[in-house]
Enzyme design. Structure first.
Site, PDB file in Angstrom:
ATOM      1  N   ASP A  61       0.833  -1.237  -0.092  1.00 46.74           N
ATOM      2  CA  ASP A  61      -0.274   0.062   0.187  1.00 46.74           C
ATOM      3  C   ASP A  61       0.911   1.181  -0.045  1.00 46.74           C
ATOM      4  OD1 ASP A  61      -2.222  -1.328  -0.066  1.00 46.74           O
ATOM      5  OD2 ASP A  61      -2.576  -1.520   2.179  1.00 46.74           O
ATOM      6  N   GLY A  62       1.970   1.336   0.851  1.00 44.01           N
ATOM      7  CA  GLY A  62       2.740   2.223   0.879  1.00 44.01           C
ATOM      8  C   GLY A  62       3.360   2.811  -0.700  1.00 44.01           C
ATOM      9  N   GLU A  66      -5.172  10.312   4.870  1.00 40.65           N
ATOM     10  CA  GLU A  66      -5.230  11.283   5.591  1.00 40.65           C
ATOM     11  C   GLU A  66      -4.399  12.278   5.689  1.00 40.65           C
ATOM     12  OE1 GLU A  66      -2.313   8.940   7.274  1.00 40.65           O
ATOM     13  OE2 GLU A  66      -4.350   8.045   7.128  1.00 40.65           O
ATOM     14  N   ASN A 116      -6.924   6.079  10.689  1.00 37.18           N
ATOM     15  CA  ASN A 116      -8.151   6.680  11.284  1.00 37.18           C
ATOM     16  C   ASN A 116      -8.915   5.366  12.173  1.00 37.18           C
ATOM     17  OD1 ASN A 116     -10.523   8.300  11.384  1.00 37.18           O
ATOM     18  ND2 ASN A 116     -11.382   6.354  10.318  1.00 37.18           N
TER      19      ASN A 116
END
Length: 260
Positions: free
Chosen positions: A45-46, A120, A163
Site C-alpha cells: 500500500d505504501g 489522511e 483513522n
C-alpha cells in the site's frame, strides 16, 4: 479496460516485489510509463500511495492496477493464479475513483505549503506538551479547544488505516464524506470525532504554538511548526484504481466493519 491496453510495470524496491517482477516481466510486452494506458504496480500500500502521488506531481490521470507483493495490501489485488495473464486481469478489472484531500499549511514563520493526501491529513504534537487546537468548519468555530495528541481528517479509502487505529469510523467508498477523528483527546474527553460532507472546508488553528508545537502530515509529507492548516477534498485531482471482480475495495471496507 480492453485487452489491448498498453501496460507499464512499476516495481517496489523490496526483495519480494523484485522477485515477483522477474516472473512477470517476460509474460507481457511492457511499455514505458509514459506510453502506457495502465500502470501495473507491484508492492504494498505504501508504494502504491507513492505512485499515486507521483501521478499527481506529473498531472497524470492514468489508471493504476496494484498487485500485492508487500505487507498489508489493502489497496492491492492478489497475485496471478496459474493460467491467468496480467492483460486479462486488467481487462476484467473495474474502476474505483479516489479523491485526495488538499492540505494547505501555514507555519509559524509564515511559510506556506500545499500537499495532497489519499489516506489522511493528521496533526500531531511535536513534544511532550499536549497539543491545543481550535477546530473550524466552513469558517465557523465548532470547537474552541481540543487538547490531546492531535487530530486527523481521513478519506473513505484512508478511513481503514490510521483513522481506524484511532477508533475513527469506517466510511463506505463513494460516500463523499470525510472522517474527523481526535488522537488521544484529553479535553473534551467524550468527543469521538465527526463525519463531515466532502464539501466541508476544515480549518485547524494551533493554540500556544510556541509552547505546544504541532506538525501536519499529508500521507508521507510533513510540515513542522504549523500555525494554520486548511483541508478540503478536491475532485480535480481524482485518480482511478483498478480492482479484480469479486475482490473489491467496497467488500474489504465492509469486512473491516465486522471484524471482532
Amino acid at each position: 479496460m480492453g485487452k489491448d491496453a498498453k501496460l507499464a510495470l512499476i516495481v517496489s524496491d523490496s526483495a519480494k516485489a523484485q522477485d515477483g517482477a522477474k516472473a512477470l516481466h517476460d509474460s507481457h510486452p511492457w511499455v514505458s510509463p509514459q506510453d502506457a494506458d495502465v500502470l501495473v504496480v507491484l508492492g504494498g500500500d505504501g508504494f502504491l500511495l507513492h505512485v499515486l502521488h507521483e501521478l499527481l506531481d506529473r498531472d497524470t490521470t492514468k489508471p493504476v492496477y496494484g498487485m500485492n507483493l508487500g505487507t498489508i495490501g489493502f489497496l492491492m489485488n492478489g497475485p496471478l493464479e496459474d493460467g491467468e495473464t496480467i492483460a486479462q486481469r486488467v481487462a476484467d478489472a473495474h474502476t474505483v475513483p479516489v479523491r485526495p484531500l488538499c492540505m494547505n499549511a501555514v507555519t509559524q514563520s509564515g511559510d506556506r505549503h500545499s500537499f495532497y493526501a489519499f489516506n489522511e491529513v493528521s496533526l500531531l504534537r511535536e513534544t511532550r506538551q499536549t497539543a491545543k487546537i481550535e477546530v473550524r468548519i466552513n469558517g465557523r468555530v465548532r470547537m474552541e479547544e481540543l487538547a490531546g495528541d492531535g487530530i486527523l481528517v481521513a478519506t473513505p479509502v484512508g478511513s481503514t488505516a490510521y483513522n481506524l487505529s484511532a477508533h475513527g469510523p469506517i466510511l463506505p467508498l463513494g460516500s463523499r464524506m470525510v472522517a474527523m477523528t481526535p488522537l488521544n483527546p484529553f479535553r473534551p474527553r467524550r468527543w469521538k470525532g465527526a463525519i463531515l460532507p466532502e464539501s466541508a472546508q476544515v480549518e485547524f488553528r494551533i493554540l500556544e504554538p510556541g509552547k505546544r508545537p504541532v506538525a501536519a502530515v499529508a500521507d508521507q509529507k510533513e510540515v513542522r511548526d504549523v500555525a494554520i492548516v486548511r483541508i478540503s477534498a478536491t475532485a480535480e485531482k481524482e485518480l482511478t484504481l483498478l480492482f479484480d471482480p469479486g475482490f473489491t475495495l467496497e467488500e474489504r471496507i465492509f469486512a473491516e466493519q465486522f471484524q471482532v
